[in-house]
Design a protein around this motif. Structure first.
Motif, mmCIF file in Angstrom:
data_model
loop_
_atom_site.group_PDB
_atom_site.id
_atom_site.type_symbol
_atom_site.label_atom_id
_atom_site.label_comp_id
_atom_site.label_asym_id
_atom_site.label_seq_id
_atom_site.Cartn_x
_atom_site.Cartn_y
_atom_site.Cartn_z
ATOM 1 N N PRO A 4 -18.004 67.057 13.493
ATOM 2 C CA PRO A 4 -18.494 65.916 12.715
ATOM 3 C C PRO A 4 -19.685 65.211 13.348
ATOM 4 N N CYS A 5 -20.149 65.683 14.515
ATOM 5 C CA CYS A 5 -21.189 64.949 15.236
ATOM 6 C C CYS A 5 -22.483 64.834 14.430
ATOM 7 N N ALA A 6 -22.876 65.894 13.739
ATOM 8 C CA ALA A 6 -24.107 65.830 12.957
ATOM 9 C C ALA A 6 -23.998 64.780 11.860
ATOM 10 N N ALA A 7 -22.832 64.693 11.220
ATOM 11 C CA ALA A 7 -22.634 63.682 10.182
ATOM 12 C C ALA A 7 -22.624 62.278 10.790
ATOM 13 N N ILE A 8 -22.003 62.137 11.951
ATOM 14 C CA ILE A 8 -21.960 60.834 12.627
ATOM 15 C C ILE A 8 -23.362 60.412 13.051
ATOM 16 N N LEU A 9 -24.139 61.358 13.584
ATOM 17 C CA LEU A 9 -25.512 61.048 13.973
ATOM 18 C C LEU A 9 -26.390 60.778 12.750
ATOM 19 N N SER A 10 -26.059 61.400 11.618
ATOM 20 C CA SER A 10 -26.771 61.091 10.371
ATOM 21 C C SER A 10 -26.493 59.650 9.957
ATOM 22 N N ALA A 11 -25.257 59.194 10.172
ATOM 23 C CA ALA A 11 -24.916 57.803 9.883
ATOM 24 C C ALA A 11 -25.736 56.860 10.756
ATOM 25 N N ALA A 12 -25.971 57.263 12.005
ATOM 26 C CA ALA A 12 -26.815 56.449 12.884
ATOM 27 C C ALA A 12 -28.232 56.360 12.329
ATOM 28 N N MET A 13 -28.748 57.480 11.807
ATOM 29 C CA MET A 13 -30.090 57.466 11.217
ATOM 30 C C MET A 13 -30.125 56.580 9.975
ATOM 31 N N LEU A 14 -29.048 56.545 9.216
ATOM 32 C CA LEU A 14 -28.956 55.659 8.057
ATOM 33 C C LEU A 14 -29.092 54.205 8.493
ATOM 34 N N LEU A 15 -28.380 53.843 9.550
ATOM 35 C CA LEU A 15 -28.475 52.468 10.049
ATOM 36 C C LEU A 15 -29.896 52.147 10.490
ATOM 37 N N ARG A 16 -30.526 53.096 11.160
ATOM 38 C CA ARG A 16 -31.871 52.864 11.698
ATOM 39 C C ARG A 16 -32.913 52.743 10.590
ATOM 40 N N HIS A 17 -32.928 53.704 9.670
ATOM 41 C CA HIS A 17 -34.025 53.779 8.707
ATOM 42 C C HIS A 17 -33.798 52.969 7.436
ATOM 43 N N SER A 18 -32.561 52.899 6.944
ATOM 44 C CA SER A 18 -32.317 52.207 5.678
ATOM 45 C C SER A 18 -31.839 50.773 5.849
ATOM 46 N N LEU A 19 -31.138 50.481 6.946
ATOM 47 C CA LEU A 19 -30.582 49.136 7.121
ATOM 48 C C LEU A 19 -31.242 48.356 8.249
ATOM 49 N N GLY A 20 -32.106 48.981 9.012
ATOM 50 C CA GLY A 20 -32.784 48.271 10.082
ATOM 51 C C GLY A 20 -31.879 47.863 11.231
ATOM 52 N N GLU A 21 -30.770 48.573 11.394
ATOM 53 C CA GLU A 21 -29.793 48.249 12.445
ATOM 54 C C GLU A 21 -30.003 49.180 13.638
ATOM 55 N N GLU A 22 -31.119 48.992 14.328
ATOM 56 C CA GLU A 22 -31.467 49.869 15.440
ATOM 57 C C GLU A 22 -30.432 49.819 16.564
ATOM 58 N N ALA A 23 -29.961 48.621 16.895
ATOM 59 C CA ALA A 23 -28.996 48.495 17.997
ATOM 60 C C ALA A 23 -27.709 49.252 17.697
ATOM 61 N N CYS A 24 -27.243 49.180 16.461
ATOM 62 C CA CYS A 24 -26.018 49.890 16.084
ATOM 63 C C CYS A 24 -26.244 51.398 16.057
ATOM 64 N N ALA A 25 -27.427 51.815 15.630
ATOM 65 C CA ALA A 25 -27.752 53.242 15.650
ATOM 66 C C ALA A 25 -27.716 53.773 17.079
ATOM 67 N N LEU A 26 -28.283 53.023 18.000
ATOM 68 C CA LEU A 26 -28.272 53.429 19.404
ATOM 69 C C LEU A 26 -26.854 53.464 19.961
ATOM 70 N N ARG A 27 -26.009 52.542 19.513
ATOM 71 C CA ARG A 27 -24.614 52.537 19.959
ATOM 72 C C ARG A 27 -23.899 53.820 19.552
ATOM 73 N N ILE A 28 -24.123 54.250 18.310
ATOM 74 C CA ILE A 28 -23.483 55.482 17.833
ATOM 75 C C ILE A 28 -23.985 56.683 18.622
ATOM 76 N N GLU A 29 -25.292 56.772 18.804
ATOM 77 C CA GLU A 29 -25.856 57.909 19.536
ATOM 78 C C GLU A 29 -25.360 57.941 20.976
ATOM 79 N N ALA A 30 -25.229 56.768 21.583
ATOM 80 C CA ALA A 30 -24.710 56.699 22.947
ATOM 81 C C ALA A 30 -23.243 57.104 22.992
ATOM 82 N N ALA A 31 -22.491 56.742 21.956
ATOM 83 C CA ALA A 31 -21.063 57.093 21.908
ATOM 84 C C ALA A 31 -20.877 58.601 21.774
ATOM 85 N N VAL A 32 -21.703 59.244 20.951
ATOM 86 C CA VAL A 32 -21.632 60.704 20.830
ATOM 87 C C VAL A 32 -21.948 61.350 22.167
#
Length: 350
Positions: free
Chosen positions: A291-319
Protein backbone atom coordinates in the motif's frame (compact mmCIF):
# COMPACT_ATOMS: atom_id res chain seq x y z
CA UNK A 1 -14.28 20.90 4.84
CA UNK A 2 -12.17 19.53 1.95
CA UNK A 3 -13.85 16.76 -0.03
CA UNK A 4 -11.77 13.77 -1.10
CA UNK A 5 -13.28 11.53 -3.78
CA UNK A 6 -12.16 7.94 -3.22
CA UNK A 7 -12.35 5.81 -6.36
CA UNK A 8 -11.00 2.35 -5.35
CA UNK A 9 -11.61 0.68 -8.71
CA UNK A 10 -10.60 -2.92 -9.41
CA UNK A 11 -8.20 -5.61 -8.25
CA UNK A 12 -5.97 -4.43 -5.43
CA UNK A 13 -7.28 -0.87 -5.77
CA UNK A 14 -9.76 -1.16 -2.86
CA UNK A 15 -7.11 -2.75 -0.63
CA UNK A 16 -4.47 -0.08 -1.07
CA UNK A 17 -6.83 2.91 -1.03
CA UNK A 18 -8.24 1.66 2.27
CA UNK A 19 -4.78 1.94 3.82
CA UNK A 20 -4.17 5.36 2.27
CA UNK A 21 -7.46 6.60 3.66
CA UNK A 22 -6.56 5.26 7.13
CA UNK A 23 -3.38 7.32 7.06
CA UNK A 24 -5.21 10.46 5.94
CA UNK A 25 -7.81 10.03 8.67
CA UNK A 26 -5.08 9.64 11.29
CA UNK A 27 -3.93 13.20 10.60
CA UNK A 28 -7.19 14.68 11.94
CA UNK A 29 -7.46 17.21 9.16
CA UNK A 30 -11.27 17.22 9.15
CA UNK A 31 -11.49 15.76 5.66
CA UNK A 32 -14.72 14.53 4.08
CA UNK A 33 -14.53 11.31 2.08
CA UNK A 34 -16.98 10.12 -0.55
CA UNK A 35 -16.53 6.84 -2.43
CA UNK A 36 -17.75 5.89 -5.90
CA UNK A 37 -17.25 2.97 -8.34
CA UNK A 38 -14.97 3.21 -11.36
CA UNK A 39 -13.50 0.84 -13.94
CA UNK A 40 -14.83 -2.70 -13.86
CA UNK A 41 -16.66 -1.85 -10.64
CA UNK A 42 -18.28 1.07 -12.45
CA UNK A 43 -19.34 -1.17 -15.33
CA UNK A 44 -20.93 -3.65 -12.94
CA UNK A 45 -22.73 -0.83 -11.15
CA UNK A 46 -24.05 1.10 -14.14
CA UNK A 47 -22.99 -0.50 -17.43
CA UNK A 48 -20.18 2.02 -18.13
CA UNK A 49 -16.67 2.19 -16.64
CA UNK A 50 -17.08 5.83 -15.63
CA UNK A 51 -20.60 6.35 -14.27
CA UNK A 52 -21.87 9.95 -14.56
CA UNK A 53 -22.18 10.16 -10.78
CA UNK A 54 -18.52 9.20 -10.37
CA UNK A 55 -17.39 11.85 -12.83
CA UNK A 56 -19.56 14.47 -11.11
CA UNK A 57 -18.00 13.57 -7.76
CA UNK A 58 -14.48 13.84 -9.18
CA UNK A 59 -15.26 17.27 -10.64
CA UNK A 60 -16.56 18.72 -7.38
CA UNK A 61 -13.94 17.13 -5.11
CA UNK A 62 -10.87 18.98 -3.86
CA UNK A 63 -8.78 15.93 -4.73
CA UNK A 64 -9.28 12.41 -6.08
CA UNK A 65 -7.67 9.37 -4.45
CA UNK A 66 -7.68 6.71 -7.17
CA UNK A 67 -6.94 3.00 -6.78
CA UNK A 68 -6.53 1.06 -10.02
CA UNK A 69 -8.60 -0.18 -12.96
CA UNK A 70 -8.36 -3.36 -14.95
CA UNK A 71 -10.16 -6.67 -14.78
CA UNK A 72 -9.63 -9.60 -17.17
CA UNK A 73 -13.34 -10.41 -17.01
CA UNK A 74 -14.04 -7.40 -19.23
CA UNK A 75 -11.32 -7.79 -21.86
CA UNK A 76 -13.82 -9.00 -24.47
CA UNK A 77 -15.89 -5.80 -24.22
CA UNK A 78 -15.53 -3.09 -26.84
CA UNK A 79 -12.75 -0.70 -25.91
CA UNK A 80 -14.97 2.13 -24.65
CA UNK A 81 -16.53 -0.20 -22.06
CA UNK A 82 -13.33 -1.70 -20.71
CA UNK A 83 -12.20 -0.58 -17.23
CA UNK A 84 -9.17 1.32 -18.55
CA UNK A 85 -11.45 3.66 -20.52
CA UNK A 86 -12.52 5.20 -17.20
CA UNK A 87 -9.00 6.36 -16.40
CA UNK A 88 -8.47 7.96 -19.80
CA UNK A 89 -11.87 9.66 -19.57
CA UNK A 90 -11.13 11.06 -16.11
CA UNK A 91 -7.84 12.50 -17.32
CA UNK A 92 -9.52 14.07 -20.32
CA UNK A 93 -12.59 15.40 -18.48
CA UNK A 94 -10.53 16.90 -15.66
CA UNK A 95 -7.90 18.28 -18.02
CA UNK A 96 -5.10 16.45 -16.23
CA UNK A 97 -2.25 17.04 -18.67
CA UNK A 98 0.55 16.81 -16.07
CA UNK A 99 1.60 13.52 -14.51
CA UNK A 100 4.26 13.68 -11.80
CA UNK A 101 5.92 10.36 -11.01
CA UNK A 102 8.67 10.50 -8.39
CA UNK A 103 11.01 7.53 -8.10
CA UNK A 104 13.02 7.55 -4.88
CA UNK A 105 15.09 4.81 -3.31
CA UNK A 106 14.14 4.73 0.37
CA UNK A 107 16.92 3.89 2.84
CA UNK A 108 16.93 0.16 3.53
CA UNK A 109 15.57 -0.82 0.12
CA UNK A 110 18.93 -1.00 -1.65
CA UNK A 111 18.75 -4.79 -1.71
CA UNK A 112 15.20 -4.73 -3.08
CA UNK A 113 16.37 -3.11 -6.31
CA UNK A 114 17.53 -5.53 -9.03
CA UNK A 115 20.42 -3.11 -9.62
CA UNK A 116 23.62 -3.16 -7.60
CA UNK A 117 23.46 -0.90 -4.51
CA UNK A 118 26.34 1.24 -5.77
CA UNK A 119 24.48 1.80 -9.06
CA UNK A 120 21.13 2.75 -7.57
CA UNK A 121 22.50 4.74 -4.61
CA UNK A 122 21.18 8.29 -4.63
CA UNK A 123 18.22 7.57 -6.91
CA UNK A 124 15.79 10.50 -6.71
CA UNK A 125 13.99 11.18 -9.99
CA UNK A 126 10.80 12.96 -10.98
CA UNK A 127 9.32 11.99 -14.32
CA UNK A 128 7.06 14.69 -15.75
CA UNK A 129 4.82 12.88 -18.20
CA UNK A 130 2.38 14.54 -20.60
CA UNK A 131 -0.90 12.78 -19.93
CA UNK A 132 -3.70 13.64 -22.35
CA UNK A 133 -2.04 13.54 -25.77
CA UNK A 134 0.05 11.16 -27.88
CA UNK A 135 -1.17 7.80 -29.20
CA UNK A 136 -3.37 7.23 -26.13
CA UNK A 137 -5.74 9.99 -27.20
CA UNK A 138 -5.10 10.13 -30.94
CA UNK A 139 -7.30 8.66 -33.64
CA UNK A 140 -7.17 4.88 -33.61
CA UNK A 141 -8.90 2.00 -35.26
CA UNK A 142 -8.69 -0.95 -37.63
CA UNK A 143 -8.99 -1.14 -41.38
CA UNK A 144 -8.32 -3.46 -44.28
CA UNK A 145 -5.42 -2.84 -46.64
CA UNK A 146 -5.64 -3.09 -50.42
CA UNK A 147 -4.14 -6.54 -50.04
CA UNK A 148 -7.02 -7.55 -47.79
CA UNK A 149 -4.92 -7.61 -44.60
CA UNK A 150 -6.20 -6.42 -41.25
CA UNK A 151 -4.35 -3.33 -40.06
CA UNK A 152 -4.44 -1.48 -36.77
CA UNK A 153 -3.41 2.16 -36.46
CA UNK A 154 -2.86 4.71 -33.70
CA UNK A 155 -2.18 8.36 -34.45
CA UNK A 156 0.68 9.97 -32.46
CA UNK A 157 0.61 13.76 -32.46
CA UNK A 158 1.36 16.83 -30.36
CA UNK A 159 0.84 20.46 -31.22
CA UNK A 160 3.25 23.13 -30.03
CA UNK A 161 0.94 24.41 -27.28
CA UNK A 162 0.67 20.94 -25.76
CA UNK A 163 4.44 20.55 -25.75
CA UNK A 164 5.05 24.04 -24.40
CA UNK A 165 2.82 23.67 -21.36
CA UNK A 166 4.33 20.34 -20.26
CA UNK A 167 7.84 21.65 -20.94
CA UNK A 168 7.15 24.60 -18.64
CA UNK A 169 6.17 22.17 -15.88
CA UNK A 170 9.38 20.23 -16.45
CA UNK A 171 11.53 23.36 -16.23
CA UNK A 172 9.65 24.64 -13.17
CA UNK A 173 10.13 21.30 -11.42
CA UNK A 174 13.82 21.25 -12.31
CA UNK A 175 14.23 24.82 -11.05
CA UNK A 176 12.92 23.69 -7.65
CA UNK A 177 15.30 20.72 -7.51
CA UNK A 178 18.84 20.32 -8.90
CA UNK A 179 18.28 22.46 -12.02
CA UNK A 180 18.81 19.54 -14.39
CA UNK A 181 16.19 18.63 -16.98
CA UNK A 182 16.40 15.76 -19.48
CA UNK A 183 13.86 15.83 -22.31
CA UNK A 184 13.22 12.36 -23.75
CA UNK A 185 12.00 11.85 -27.31
CA UNK A 186 12.71 9.92 -30.52
CA UNK A 187 13.50 12.88 -32.75
CA UNK A 188 15.79 10.86 -35.02
CA UNK A 189 12.77 8.90 -36.27
CA UNK A 190 9.49 10.62 -35.35
CA UNK A 191 8.35 14.00 -36.65
CA UNK A 192 6.21 14.37 -33.54
CA UNK A 193 9.39 14.09 -31.48
CA UNK A 194 11.24 16.60 -33.63
CA UNK A 195 8.53 19.17 -32.92
CA UNK A 196 8.74 18.20 -29.25
CA UNK A 197 12.49 18.86 -29.21
CA UNK A 198 12.16 22.15 -31.10
CA UNK A 199 9.55 23.50 -28.68
CA UNK A 200 11.44 22.35 -25.58
CA UNK A 201 14.49 24.22 -26.88
CA UNK A 202 12.37 27.33 -27.36
CA UNK A 203 11.05 27.14 -23.80
CA UNK A 204 14.59 26.58 -22.47
CA UNK A 205 15.48 30.18 -23.36
CA UNK A 206 13.21 31.29 -20.50
CA UNK A 207 15.09 29.11 -18.01
CA UNK A 208 18.81 29.88 -18.35
CA UNK A 209 19.40 28.56 -14.82
CA UNK A 210 18.30 25.03 -15.82
CA UNK A 211 20.72 22.72 -17.64
CA UNK A 212 18.77 21.05 -20.46
CA UNK A 213 19.80 17.82 -22.16
CA UNK A 214 18.01 15.73 -24.78
CA UNK A 215 18.02 11.95 -24.96
CA UNK A 216 16.43 9.42 -27.30
CA UNK A 217 14.02 7.16 -25.46
CA UNK A 218 15.95 3.95 -26.15
CA UNK A 219 19.11 5.47 -24.72
CA UNK A 220 17.17 6.86 -21.76
CA UNK A 221 15.88 3.37 -20.98
CA UNK A 222 19.45 2.07 -21.04
CA UNK A 223 20.82 4.90 -18.88
CA UNK A 224 18.05 4.40 -16.30
CA UNK A 225 19.52 0.96 -15.71
CA UNK A 226 23.17 1.94 -16.14
CA UNK A 227 23.32 5.20 -14.13
CA UNK A 228 19.85 6.05 -12.77
CA UNK A 229 21.11 8.50 -10.16
CA UNK A 230 22.43 10.76 -12.94
CA UNK A 231 18.85 11.83 -13.70
CA UNK A 232 16.96 14.48 -11.78
CA UNK A 233 13.87 15.59 -13.74
CA UNK A 234 12.76 13.89 -16.95
CA UNK A 235 10.07 15.42 -19.17
CA UNK A 236 8.57 13.29 -21.90
CA UNK A 237 5.42 12.34 -23.78
CA UNK A 238 2.59 10.07 -22.76
CA UNK A 239 3.79 6.80 -24.27
CA UNK A 240 7.46 7.13 -23.36
CA UNK A 241 6.58 8.40 -19.88
CA UNK A 242 4.36 5.42 -19.22
CA UNK A 243 7.16 3.01 -20.04
CA UNK A 244 10.06 4.83 -18.38
CA UNK A 245 8.22 5.44 -15.11
CA UNK A 246 7.50 1.73 -14.71
CA UNK A 247 11.16 1.02 -15.40
CA UNK A 248 12.19 3.61 -12.82
CA UNK A 249 9.93 1.94 -10.27
CA UNK A 250 11.99 -1.24 -10.43
CA UNK A 251 15.19 0.76 -10.01
CA UNK A 252 13.61 1.97 -6.76
CA UNK A 253 12.87 -1.58 -5.60
CA UNK A 254 9.24 -2.22 -6.52
CA UNK A 255 6.40 -0.82 -8.58
CA UNK A 256 4.48 -0.94 -5.29
CA UNK A 257 6.50 2.03 -4.04
CA UNK A 258 5.76 4.64 -6.72
CA UNK A 259 2.98 7.24 -6.30
CA UNK A 260 1.79 9.71 -8.90
CA UNK A 261 -0.07 12.99 -9.17
CA UNK A 262 -2.11 14.03 -12.19
CA UNK A 263 -2.73 17.78 -12.35
CA UNK A 264 -4.43 20.33 -14.57
CA UNK A 265 -2.17 23.13 -13.27
CA UNK A 266 0.11 23.95 -10.36
CA UNK A 267 -2.87 24.80 -8.11
CA UNK A 268 -3.71 21.10 -7.85
CA UNK A 269 -7.46 21.72 -8.11
CA UNK A 270 -9.27 18.46 -8.94
CA UNK A 271 -5.93 16.67 -8.96
CA UNK A 272 -6.00 12.88 -9.12
CA UNK A 273 -3.56 10.78 -7.12
CA UNK A 274 -2.85 7.11 -7.71
CA UNK A 275 -0.24 4.39 -7.34
CA UNK A 276 1.27 3.45 -10.69
CA UNK A 277 1.13 -0.32 -10.13
CA UNK A 278 -2.23 -1.12 -11.71
CA UNK A 279 -4.91 -3.53 -10.53
CA UNK A 280 -2.74 -6.68 -10.22
CA UNK A 281 -5.69 -9.10 -10.45
CA UNK A 282 -3.40 -12.08 -9.80
CA UNK A 283 -2.97 -11.04 -6.14
CA UNK A 284 -6.25 -9.21 -5.55
CA UNK A 285 -7.96 -10.13 -2.31
CA UNK A 286 -4.93 -11.98 -0.94
CA UNK A 287 -3.53 -9.20 1.24
CA UNK A 288 -0.22 -9.21 -0.65
CA UNK A 289 -0.41 -5.75 -2.20
CA UNK A 290 2.03 -3.07 -1.10
CA UNK A 291 0.00 0.00 0.00
CA UNK A 292 3.01 2.34 0.16
CA UNK A 293 2.49 3.79 -3.32
CA UNK A 294 -1.14 4.59 -2.48
CA UNK A 295 -0.12 6.09 0.88
CA UNK A 296 2.56 8.21 -0.80
CA UNK A 297 -0.03 9.26 -3.39
CA UNK A 298 -2.16 10.50 -0.49
CA UNK A 299 0.83 12.56 0.64
CA UNK A 300 1.02 14.11 -2.84
CA UNK A 301 -2.70 14.91 -2.61
CA UNK A 302 -2.09 16.82 0.61
CA UNK A 303 0.84 18.68 -0.93
CA UNK A 304 -0.60 19.64 -4.31
CA UNK A 305 -4.38 19.87 -3.80
CA UNK A 306 -4.73 20.90 -0.14
CA UNK A 307 -1.51 22.80 0.48
CA UNK A 308 -0.70 20.66 3.53
CA UNK A 309 3.05 20.37 2.99
CA UNK A 310 3.85 19.57 6.63
CA UNK A 311 1.38 16.68 6.69
CA UNK A 312 2.68 15.38 3.37
CA UNK A 313 6.20 15.33 4.79
CA UNK A 314 4.92 13.51 7.89
CA UNK A 315 3.47 10.72 5.75
CA UNK A 316 6.61 10.38 3.65
CA UNK A 317 8.75 10.28 6.79
CA UNK A 318 6.46 7.63 8.30
CA UNK A 319 6.81 5.40 5.23
CA UNK A 320 10.60 5.81 5.35
CA UNK A 321 10.65 5.03 9.08
CA UNK A 322 8.51 1.90 8.68
CA UNK A 323 10.74 0.61 5.87
CA UNK A 324 13.90 1.39 7.79
CA UNK A 325 12.51 -0.61 10.71
CA UNK A 326 12.15 -3.62 8.41
CA UNK A 327 8.47 -3.48 7.43
CA UNK A 328 8.14 -5.31 4.11
CA UNK A 329 5.35 -6.67 1.93
CA UNK A 330 6.06 -9.68 -0.35
CA UNK A 331 7.12 -7.53 -3.31
CA UNK A 332 9.97 -6.22 -1.12
CA UNK A 333 10.95 -9.66 0.14
CA UNK A 334 8.89 -9.51 3.34
CA UNK A 335 5.77 -11.17 4.67
CA UNK A 336 3.55 -8.34 5.94
CA UNK A 337 -0.01 -8.18 4.63
CA UNK A 338 -1.43 -5.04 3.08
CA UNK A 339 -3.16 -4.04 6.30
CA UNK A 340 -0.12 -4.88 8.42
CA UNK A 341 2.02 -2.61 6.26
CA UNK A 342 -0.61 0.08 6.77
CA UNK A 343 -0.37 -0.54 10.51
CA UNK A 344 3.42 -0.11 10.36
CA UNK A 345 3.11 3.25 8.60
CA UNK A 346 0.43 4.40 11.03
CA UNK A 347 2.61 3.40 13.97
CA UNK A 348 5.51 5.39 12.54
CA UNK A 349 3.21 8.33 11.88
CA UNK A 350 2.08 8.58 15.47
Amino acid sequence: MPLIAVLPGDGIGPEVTTQARRVLEALNLDLQFEEAPVGGAGYLASGVPLPPETLALAKRADGVLFGAVGDPRFEALERRLRPEAALLALRRELGLFVNLRPATLFPGLEDASPLKPEVVDGLDIVIVRELIGDVYFGEKGRRTTQEGLRQGYDWMSYDEAEVERIAIVGFEMAKRRKRKLCSVDKANVLETSQLWRDVVNEVAVRYPEVALTHMYVDNAAMQLVRRPADFDVIVTGNLFGDILSDQASMCAGSIGMLPSASLADWSGANGMYEPIHGSAPDIAGQGKANPCAAILSAAMLLRHSLGEEACALRIEAAVAKALEAGARTPDLGGSLTTSEMGDAVLSALT
